[in-house]
Scaffold this active site. Structure first.
Site, PDB file in Angstrom:
ATOM      1  N   GLU A  49      44.992 -28.373  36.489  1.00  0.00           N
ATOM      2  CA  GLU A  49      44.428 -27.224  36.886  1.00  0.00           C
ATOM      3  C   GLU A  49      45.216 -25.830  36.166  1.00  0.00           C
ATOM      4  OE1 GLU A  49      43.797 -26.156  40.933  1.00  0.00           O
ATOM      5  OE2 GLU A  49      42.389 -27.807  41.190  1.00  0.00           O
ATOM      6  N   ASP A  60      46.056 -16.236  46.373  1.00  0.00           N
ATOM      7  CA  ASP A  60      47.072 -16.952  46.087  1.00  0.00           C
ATOM      8  C   ASP A  60      48.297 -16.541  46.953  1.00  0.00           C
ATOM      9  OD1 ASP A  60      46.596 -18.903  44.268  1.00  0.00           O
ATOM     10  OD2 ASP A  60      46.117 -17.481  43.038  1.00  0.00           O
TER      11      ASP A  60
END
Length: 268
Positions: A49, A60
């Protein structure tokens, strides 16, 4: 080889070898991305990814937030991310590469244009973190050109909502094992096993589990029940810590994870 063939082949190959696929994440433009990507492949990553840097990466944790800021501070733009992907595809013809990011980075100038550009760069699929299933039409152009649209399921995805999450999904399903941001905690194994069983009952797509996976032991434990294990923040931390020397450290770390996943799965 088509985009969808690469992802399908990666998970099928891992299954034939009696192990889970190792899915790895790095942020594009954070350090020498080409060398880091090569190190991931050399270490044994099955799927990669590639994160698209964004100013507000709300899913995140601190490690990937910092990587985003480093990348943006170095001037990384969407064209640079696609250039990194294109160069990667020239070096690695068969390793699946998935772009992971947010709607702001994946729908400019419009979804169809970005989808075409991603396909041309050799990308296999996308994970768009902040477009919910109710707005799935936004991502339709990606599937139309042959890219996989990878859906996210979470601990809060109940049985009533799951069909909407899985509708139109392809490539694999990414199970986010904790309700929170990346890198800070890991879910209990029992909850992961229950969630994977529920997902497998609802779809034939491979199930990859991520968020909070750091050690080879954790990867092996999850790998006993999941089709794939996703590792991101721990890799990104190595990039931030070691700078120009990061590729060697990343390679060694990925080798340790790959070896752990290669150990025979326990048979119930």
């Amino acid at each position: 080889m088509s985009a969808r063939s690469r992802l399908s082949n990666a998970f099928s190959a891992a299954q034939e070898q009696g192990r889970s696929a190792l899915v790895t994440f790095v942020t594009a433009g954070d350090g020498d991305t080409a060398a880091i990507l090569d190190a991931l492949v050399e270490g044994g990553a099955d799927v990669i990814e590639l994160g698209m840097p964004f100013t507000d990466p709300m899913a995140d944790g601190p490690a990937i937030q910092a990587a985003n800021l480093r990348s943006l501070g170095a001037g990384t733009r969407t064209a640079d991310v696609l250039a990194i992907a294109r160069a990667f595809r020239q070096r690695h013809a068969n390793v699946p590469l998935v772009l992971m990011g947010y709607a702001n980075t994946m729908t400019r100038p419009d979804p169809a244009s970005f989808a075409a550009a991603a396909l041309d760069a050799g990308v296999d699929g996308i994970i768009c973190v902040d477009i919910p299933p109710e707005e799935a039409d936004t991502l339709a152009p990606f599937g139309e050109v042959g890219l996989d649209v990878i859906r996210l399921a979470t601990p809060t995805t109940d049985k009533a909502r799951l069909p909407a999450v899985l509708s139109g999904a392809s490539g694999f399903v990414y199970y986010v094992s904790v309700a929170g941001i990346t890198g800070l905690q890991q879910a209990a194994q029992a909850s992961i096993e229950t969630a994977v069983a529920q997902l497998k009952a609802a779809t034939d797509l491979p199930i990859a589990v991520g968020f909070g996976v750091r050690t080879p032991e954790q990867a092996a434990q999850i790998g006993r029940v999941a089709d794939g294990v996703v590792v991101g923040s721990a890799i990104v931390e190595l990039v931030g810590k070691y700078g120009a020397d990061a590729p060697a450290h990343v390679r060694a770390y990925i080798q340790s994870l790959s070896a752990a996943l290669a150990a025979p799965k326990e048979v119930a």
